[in-house]
Design a protein around this motif. Structure first.
Motif, PDB file in Angstrom:
ATOM      1  N   SER A 173       0.827  -1.201   0.000  1.00 26.98           N
ATOM      2  CA  SER A 173       0.000   0.000   0.000  1.00 26.98           C
ATOM      3  C   SER A 173       0.864   1.255   0.000  1.00 26.98           C
ATOM      4  O   SER A 173       0.576   2.218  -0.715  1.00 26.98           O
ATOM      5  CB  SER A 173      -0.933   0.004   1.213  1.00 26.98           C
ATOM      6  OG  SER A 173      -1.711   1.182   1.245  1.00 26.98           O
ATOM      7  N   HIS A 179      -3.087  -0.243  -2.586  1.00 29.25           N
ATOM      8  CA  HIS A 179      -3.385   0.950  -1.790  1.00 29.25           C
ATOM      9  C   HIS A 179      -4.879   1.275  -1.843  1.00 29.25           C
ATOM     10  O   HIS A 179      -5.473   1.624  -0.818  1.00 29.25           O
ATOM     11  CB  HIS A 179      -2.591   2.147  -2.299  1.00 29.25           C
ATOM     12  CG  HIS A 179      -2.919   3.413  -1.567  1.00 29.25           C
ATOM     13  ND1 HIS A 179      -2.506   3.646  -0.273  1.00 29.25           N
ATOM     14  CD2 HIS A 179      -3.656   4.495  -1.928  1.00 29.25           C
ATOM     15  CE1 HIS A 179      -2.970   4.819   0.129  1.00 29.25           C
ATOM     16  NE2 HIS A 179      -3.662   5.348  -0.857  1.00 29.25           N
ATOM     17  N   SER A 191      -4.187  10.151   1.925  1.00 28.67           N
ATOM     18  CA  SER A 191      -3.917   8.750   1.601  1.00 28.67           C
ATOM     19  C   SER A 191      -5.146   8.112   1.024  1.00 28.67           C
ATOM     20  O   SER A 191      -5.068   7.034   0.500  1.00 28.67           O
ATOM     21  CB  SER A 191      -3.469   7.985   2.824  1.00 28.67           C
ATOM     22  OG  SER A 191      -4.531   7.752   3.706  1.00 28.67           O
ATOM     23  N   HIS A 205       0.958   4.160  -2.718  1.00 25.84           N
ATOM     24  CA  HIS A 205       0.766   5.568  -2.376  1.00 25.84           C
ATOM     25  C   HIS A 205       1.868   6.423  -2.984  1.00 25.84           C
ATOM     26  O   HIS A 205       1.620   7.527  -3.492  1.00 25.84           O
ATOM     27  CB  HIS A 205       0.750   5.719  -0.853  1.00 25.84           C
ATOM     28  CG  HIS A 205       0.503   7.109  -0.375  1.00 25.84           C
ATOM     29  ND1 HIS A 205       1.505   8.038  -0.227  1.00 25.84           N
ATOM     30  CD2 HIS A 205      -0.643   7.737  -0.016  1.00 25.84           C
ATOM     31  CE1 HIS A 205       1.001   9.179   0.204  1.00 25.84           C
ATOM     32  NE2 HIS A 205      -0.305   9.024   0.349  1.00 25.84           N
TER      33      HIS A 205
END
Length: 322
Positions: A170, A191, A322, A174
């Motif tokens: 993830s 992600h 995020s 990102h």
């Protein structure tokens, strides 16, 4: 469906969302009444809750509504599995602006429903409220099925530390998205849509896991919770952790040591646990370290040394988006 949630109205939106849901045998009474009724044959209910805020936990230019739904459900259901329980149900509190397209809300619910189905659970109720920023408050429930909960506090010196799932994927995804790219796709999708190993949690409890948690804040940060609660030290062997070739390639491209993502990247929702050293672990579990005696303060070390590089998720210190 065309139009906005404001044009559809609260009750129209509720009808549209609940019409898309499925159920399970554990649900005695689902959405539509003052409260849901869910079987709890163990007599104990495991519960966890999380809040996701647009701009802080997800971005609509990075993730579809369906992605956000899958991720919102996954991170809550993973907490249930990490206690050694089987997920049974999920409740959703949803705050949306009136101008939000109805299709975004329905695709969100489709994602939540589908992730629940992967875990064997069902959405059983919730609430919708008008607000300026899209916010999801998700509560997941689970059943221990006669087993004791596996907490963070039971790790013992001599235990081995093992994980199952993905580590660092993830965070690598990102990094890719942050630079305006959409590939390698596997890491971007990791992600957007984590894949927790739900069945591994109850299986680990059955194998005698002494402590367990899911990797939401980063491997070192989450093992730090176990070390603190258990009053032990945990040492990780960096050479025992597999780093895929493509992750190395991404690291070279963006100037980051991929071990940083593996050790401190969150939101993979892999499961890490401590086991007695004589337990025969299935192949899906990878041993990466050991629990040591409590000489000195509880901490997590890597190859015998403290890990000083920044990383790990902190809601009051980590970057937004995020």
């Amino acid at each position: 469906m065309k139009g906005t949630v404001g044009e559809l109205g609260e009750f129209g939106l509720i009808r549209e969302l609940t019409s898309r849901l499925t159920s399970t045998p554990a649900v005695r009474l689902g959405p539509g009444d003052d409260a849901a009724v869910v079987d709890a044959p163990d007599s104990r209910v495991v519960a966890s809750t999380d809040v996701l805020l647009e701009g802080r936990h997800f971005r609509r230019d990075w993730s579809t509504a369906y992605d956000v739904g899958r991720k919102a459900a996954a991170q809550n259901l993973a907490d249930i599995a990490a206690m050694g329980a089987v997920p049974t149900s999920l409740l959703l509190g949803l705050v949306v602006p009136a101008e939000l397209p109805v299709t975004w809300a329905t695709e969100l619910m489709d994602g939540i429903r589908d992730e629940c189905q992967v875990a064997g659970a069902a959405v059983v109720g919730g609430d919708v409220v008008r607000g300026d920023v899209i916010t999801l408050a998700v509560t997941a429930l689970g059943d221990l099925r006669g087993l004791e909960p596996v907490t963070r506090a039971g790790a013992r010196p001599g235990d081995v530390v093992a994980y199952t799932g993905w580590l660092g994927w993830s965070a690598a995804g990102h990094a890719v998205l942050s630079r305006g790219f959409r590939s390698p796709r596997a890491f971007v999708e990791a992600h957007r849509r984590p894949e927790p190993p739900y069945h591994a949690g109850p299986a680990a409890a059955g194998l005698g896991a002494t402590a367990m948690c899911d990797i939401s804040d980063g491997l070192i940060a989450d093992l730090g919770h176990i070390a603190e609660a258990s009053r032990v030290r945990i040492d990780l062997r960096s050479g025992a952790i597999d780093i895929p070739g493509q992750m190395n390639d991404i690291g070279q491209a963006v100037g980051v040591d991929p071990l940083q993502w593996v050790l401190t990247g969150g939101e993979d929702h892999a499961i890490v646990a401590a086991f007695p050293p004589d337990v025969k672990l299935p192949a899906r579990w990878k041993v990466i370290g050991e629990v040591l005696g409590p000489s000195g303060p509880p901490q997590v070390t890597v190859d015998g040394l403290p890990w000083h590089s920044k990383g790990g998720w902190d809601h009051f210190g980590s970057p937004e988006g995020s």
